[in-house]
Design a protein around this motif. Structure first.
Motif, PDB file in Angstrom:
ATOM      1  N   ALA A  24      23.249  -9.194  15.401  1.00 18.65           N
ATOM      2  CA  ALA A  24      23.010  -8.085  16.330  1.00 18.65           C
ATOM      3  C   ALA A  24      23.705  -6.815  15.870  1.00 18.65           C
ATOM      4  O   ALA A  24      23.164  -5.705  16.015  1.00 18.65           O
ATOM      5  N   LEU A  25      24.899  -6.948  15.308  1.00 20.59           N
ATOM      6  CA  LEU A  25      25.622  -5.785  14.801  1.00 20.59           C
ATOM      7  C   LEU A  25      24.885  -5.141  13.637  1.00 20.59           C
ATOM      8  O   LEU A  25      24.801  -3.906  13.540  1.00 20.59           O
ATOM      9  N   ALA A  26      24.332  -5.955  12.747  1.00 17.86           N
ATOM     10  CA  ALA A  26      23.573  -5.423  11.614  1.00 17.86           C
ATOM     11  C   ALA A  26      22.317  -4.694  12.084  1.00 17.86           C
ATOM     12  O   ALA A  26      21.977  -3.620  11.572  1.00 17.86           O
ATOM     13  N   VAL A  27      21.630  -5.266  13.064  1.00 16.78           N
ATOM     14  CA  VAL A  27      20.431  -4.610  13.601  1.00 16.78           C
ATOM     15  C   VAL A  27      20.809  -3.315  14.296  1.00 16.78           C
ATOM     16  O   VAL A  27      20.107  -2.299  14.182  1.00 16.78           O
ATOM     17  N   VAL A  57      15.867  -7.119  20.548  1.00 16.21           N
ATOM     18  CA  VAL A  57      17.213  -7.670  20.327  1.00 16.21           C
ATOM     19  C   VAL A  57      17.827  -8.125  21.645  1.00 16.21           C
ATOM     20  O   VAL A  57      18.443  -9.197  21.727  1.00 16.21           O
ATOM     21  N   VAL A  58      17.672  -7.325  22.698  1.00 20.83           N
ATOM     22  CA  VAL A  58      18.216  -7.693  24.013  1.00 20.83           C
ATOM     23  C   VAL A  58      17.587  -8.996  24.502  1.00 20.83           C
ATOM     24  O   VAL A  58      18.289  -9.888  25.022  1.00 20.83           O
ATOM     25  N   LEU A  59      16.287  -9.152  24.327  1.00 16.85           N
ATOM     26  CA  LEU A  59      15.610 -10.380  24.749  1.00 16.85           C
ATOM     27  C   LEU A  59      16.102 -11.588  23.953  1.00 16.85           C
ATOM     28  O   LEU A  59      16.327 -12.674  24.513  1.00 16.85           O
ATOM     29  N   SER A  79      11.408 -12.905  17.047  1.00 11.29           N
ATOM     30  CA  SER A  79      12.228 -12.648  15.864  1.00 11.29           C
ATOM     31  C   SER A  79      11.393 -12.061  14.742  1.00 11.29           C
ATOM     32  O   SER A  79      11.805 -11.101  14.077  1.00 11.29           O
ATOM     33  N   LEU A  80      10.220 -12.640  14.516  1.00 12.16           N
ATOM     34  CA  LEU A  80       9.347 -12.133  13.452  1.00 12.16           C
ATOM     35  C   LEU A  80       8.821 -10.741  13.797  1.00 12.16           C
ATOM     36  O   LEU A  80       8.629  -9.907  12.903  1.00 12.16           O
ATOM     37  N   MET A  81       8.609 -10.488  15.094  1.00 13.31           N
ATOM     38  CA  MET A  81       8.173  -9.157  15.507  1.00 13.31           C
ATOM     39  C   MET A  81       9.251  -8.120  15.217  1.00 13.31           C
ATOM     40  O   MET A  81       8.957  -7.000  14.769  1.00 13.31           O
ATOM     41  N   LEU A  82      10.499  -8.494  15.442  1.00 11.26           N
ATOM     42  CA  LEU A  82      11.601  -7.581  15.150  1.00 11.26           C
ATOM     43  C   LEU A  82      11.633  -7.235  13.662  1.00 11.26           C
ATOM     44  O   LEU A  82      11.794  -6.068  13.291  1.00 11.26           O
ATOM     45  N   ILE A  83      11.453  -8.236  12.808  1.00  8.37           N
ATOM     46  CA  ILE A  83      11.426  -7.992  11.366  1.00  8.37           C
ATOM     47  C   ILE A  83      10.269  -7.073  11.006  1.00  8.37           C
ATOM     48  O   ILE A  83      10.412  -6.163  10.186  1.00  8.37           O
ATOM     49  N   LEU A 126      19.781  -3.764   4.894  1.00 11.40           N
ATOM     50  CA  LEU A 126      19.885  -4.459   6.182  1.00 11.40           C
ATOM     51  C   LEU A 126      18.560  -5.121   6.564  1.00 11.40           C
ATOM     52  O   LEU A 126      18.544  -6.244   7.092  1.00 11.40           O
ATOM     53  N   THR A 127      17.452  -4.441   6.285  1.00  5.56           N
ATOM     54  CA  THR A 127      16.142  -4.999   6.608  1.00  5.56           C
ATOM     55  C   THR A 127      15.904  -6.300   5.846  1.00  5.56           C
ATOM     56  O   THR A 127      15.479  -7.311   6.418  1.00  5.56           O
ATOM     57  N   PHE A 128      16.199  -6.297   4.552  1.00 10.24           N
ATOM     58  CA  PHE A 128      15.961  -7.503   3.762  1.00 10.24           C
ATOM     59  C   PHE A 128      16.981  -8.593   4.084  1.00 10.24           C
ATOM     60  O   PHE A 128      16.665  -9.786   3.988  1.00 10.24           O
ATOM     61  N   ALA A 129      18.194  -8.214   4.482  1.00 12.75           N
ATOM     62  CA  ALA A 129      19.160  -9.227   4.919  1.00 12.75           C
ATOM     63  C   ALA A 129      18.613  -9.980   6.125  1.00 12.75           C
ATOM     64  O   ALA A 129      18.727 -11.221   6.214  1.00 12.75           O
ATOM     65  N   VAL A 130      18.006  -9.245   7.065  1.00 11.42           N
ATOM     66  CA  VAL A 130      17.404  -9.879   8.237  1.00 11.42           C
ATOM     67  C   VAL A 130      16.226 -10.756   7.820  1.00 11.42           C
ATOM     68  O   VAL A 130      16.039 -11.864   8.333  1.00 11.42           O
ATOM     69  N   TRP A 131      15.436 -10.274   6.874  1.00  8.00           N
ATOM     70  CA  TRP A 131      14.322 -11.084   6.354  1.00  8.00           C
ATOM     71  C   TRP A 131      14.824 -12.406   5.813  1.00  8.00           C
ATOM     72  O   TRP A 131      14.316 -13.483   6.169  1.00  8.00           O
ATOM     73  N   TYR A 132      15.791 -12.358   4.903  1.00  5.42           N
ATOM     74  CA  TYR A 132      16.302 -13.578   4.283  1.00  5.42           C
ATOM     75  C   TYR A 132      16.882 -14.533   5.325  1.00  5.42           C
ATOM     76  O   TYR A 132      16.632 -15.739   5.297  1.00  5.42           O
ATOM     77  N   TRP A 133      17.681 -13.977   6.227  1.00  2.05           N
ATOM     78  CA  TRP A 133      18.348 -14.783   7.245  1.00  2.05           C
ATOM     79  C   TRP A 133      17.337 -15.435   8.187  1.00  2.05           C
ATOM     80  O   TRP A 133      17.503 -16.593   8.572  1.00  2.05           O
ATOM     81  N   GLU A 134      16.299 -14.717   8.547  1.00  5.38           N
ATOM     82  CA  GLU A 134      15.331 -15.215   9.515  1.00  5.38           C
ATOM     83  C   GLU A 134      14.366 -16.225   8.909  1.00  5.38           C
ATOM     84  O   GLU A 134      13.889 -17.139   9.602  1.00  5.38           O
ATOM     85  N   LEU A 135      14.045 -16.103   7.634  1.00  2.00           N
ATOM     86  CA  LEU A 135      13.001 -16.940   7.040  1.00  2.00           C
ATOM     87  C   LEU A 135      13.526 -18.147   6.274  1.00  2.00           C
ATOM     88  O   LEU A 135      12.796 -19.120   6.089  1.00  2.00           O
ATOM     89  N   ASP A 136      14.763 -18.111   5.811  1.00  2.00           N
ATOM     90  CA  ASP A 136      15.288 -19.236   5.047  1.00  2.00           C
ATOM     91  C   ASP A 136      15.315 -20.506   5.895  1.00  2.00           C
ATOM     92  O   ASP A 136      15.959 -20.557   6.938  1.00  2.00           O
ATOM     93  N   ARG A 137      14.596 -21.513   5.483  1.00  2.00           N
ATOM     94  CA  ARG A 137      14.530 -22.815   6.164  1.00  2.00           C
ATOM     95  C   ARG A 137      14.195 -22.689   7.647  1.00  2.00           C
ATOM     96  O   ARG A 137      14.666 -23.448   8.468  1.00  2.00           O
ATOM     97  N   GLY A 138      13.371 -21.699   7.996  1.00  2.48           N
ATOM     98  CA  GLY A 138      12.881 -21.590   9.362  1.00  2.48           C
ATOM     99  C   GLY A 138      13.754 -20.831  10.327  1.00  2.48           C
ATOM    100  O   GLY A 138      13.477 -20.810  11.525  1.00  2.48           O
ATOM    101  N   GLY A 139      14.828 -20.194   9.841  1.00  2.00           N
ATOM    102  CA  GLY A 139      15.681 -19.409  10.717  1.00  2.00           C
ATOM    103  C   GLY A 139      16.958 -20.142  11.122  1.00  2.00           C
ATOM    104  O   GLY A 139      17.136 -21.336  10.845  1.00  2.00           O
ATOM    105  N   ALA A 140      17.859 -19.419  11.775  1.00  2.00           N
ATOM    106  CA  ALA A 140      19.186 -19.942  12.101  1.00  2.00           C
ATOM    107  C   ALA A 140      19.156 -21.211  12.964  1.00  2.00           C
ATOM    108  O   ALA A 140      19.853 -22.185  12.641  1.00  2.00           O
ATOM    109  N   PRO A 141      18.385 -21.272  14.057  1.00  2.00           N
ATOM    110  CA  PRO A 141      18.377 -22.502  14.857  1.00  2.00           C
ATOM    111  C   PRO A 141      17.862 -23.714  14.080  1.00  2.00           C
ATOM    112  O   PRO A 141      18.393 -24.816  14.225  1.00  2.00           O
TER     113      PRO A 141
END
Length: 225
Positions: A24-27, A57-59, A79-83, A126-141
């Motif tokens: 959230a801080l990066a976004v 982000v708030v949602l 999440s994908l919409m945010l990216i 920052l944009t690509f950091a979010v891309w990598y973080w969100e897409l690697d192995r299906g995302g953080a969860p």
């Protein structure tokens, strides 16, 4: 037949979800940089894309107030919409900057040019950091649940498990470091892309970074001269 957890690689075992504040801080930093850019680098009204990003982000934070563990299709789509929204704003800013630099019109003073170029370069990271973080192995969860056996990025800790504690998992800071080093070295450093999408995305980030840095520096040197 279920897999034996003890035989799984340590980074595939179930773990606690990440805390959302680094992401959230990066976004928030990305949104702040977008707002600070001159109006000509914004797609539409200066508040339009940042406003959409803030709402998403708030949602997302409200759905996972403490840790990123809840997984639903709706949250994944958000999440994908945010990216997608962030990438649209970044792409437009890069396009306008390159257009101004190559045409020689409206680029402003050397100081303004350097400031805008640096902000756009950082937004790109920052944009690509979010891309990598969100897409690697299906995302953080999904990474916390250990559901995907095939990593998109091979971090050095994965090949040297004895060098890190057993609870280590790649988190947002690792993907931010990956995006930053790729943007500065124009190639992978200590983390290797394994999947095709990861290779192509890193290639795109490096290309944008190279073009942006080269054109901005050349134009600024010419203006100062």
């Amino acid at each position: 037949m279920e897999e034996d957890p003890e035989r799984l690689p340590f980074w595939r075992r179930f773990s606690e979800g990440e805390r959302h504040w680094p992401y959230a801080l990066a976004v928030a930093a990305m949104i702040g940089l977008q707002v600070a850019l001159p109006d000509r680098y914004n797609l539409g009204a200066w508040w339009a894309l940042p406003g959409v990003e803030v709402i998403i982000v708030v949602l997302l934070v409200a759905a996972n107030p403490r840790r990123l563990e809840r997984r639903t299709r709706a949250l994944r789509r958000l999440s994908l919409m945010l990216i997608a929204v962030a990438s649209l704003g970044t792409a437009w800013s890069v396009f306008r900057l390159v257009e101004e630099l190559t045409s020689g019109h409206g680029a402003g003073s050397a100081a303004e040019l350097l400031g805008s170029g640096a902000a756009i370069w950082l937004i790109n990271v920052l944009t690509f950091a979010v891309w990598y973080w969100e897409l690697d192995r299906g995302g953080a969860p999904a990474r916390a649940a250990g559901t995907d056996p095939y990593p998109d990025f091979l971090f050095p800790q994965m090949t040297s498990p004895g060098m890190v504690p057993g609870h280590w998992r790649p988190q947002f800071a690792d993907y931010l470091y990956l995006a930053f080093t790729n943007a500065t070295a124009f190639s992978p450093t200590d983390t290797l892309p394994l999947s095709r999408w990861a290779k192509l995305t890193m290639m795109l980030e490096a290309a944008i970074s190279l073009v942006t840095a080269a054109l901005v520096i050349a134009k600024a040197v010419n203006a100062l001269g």
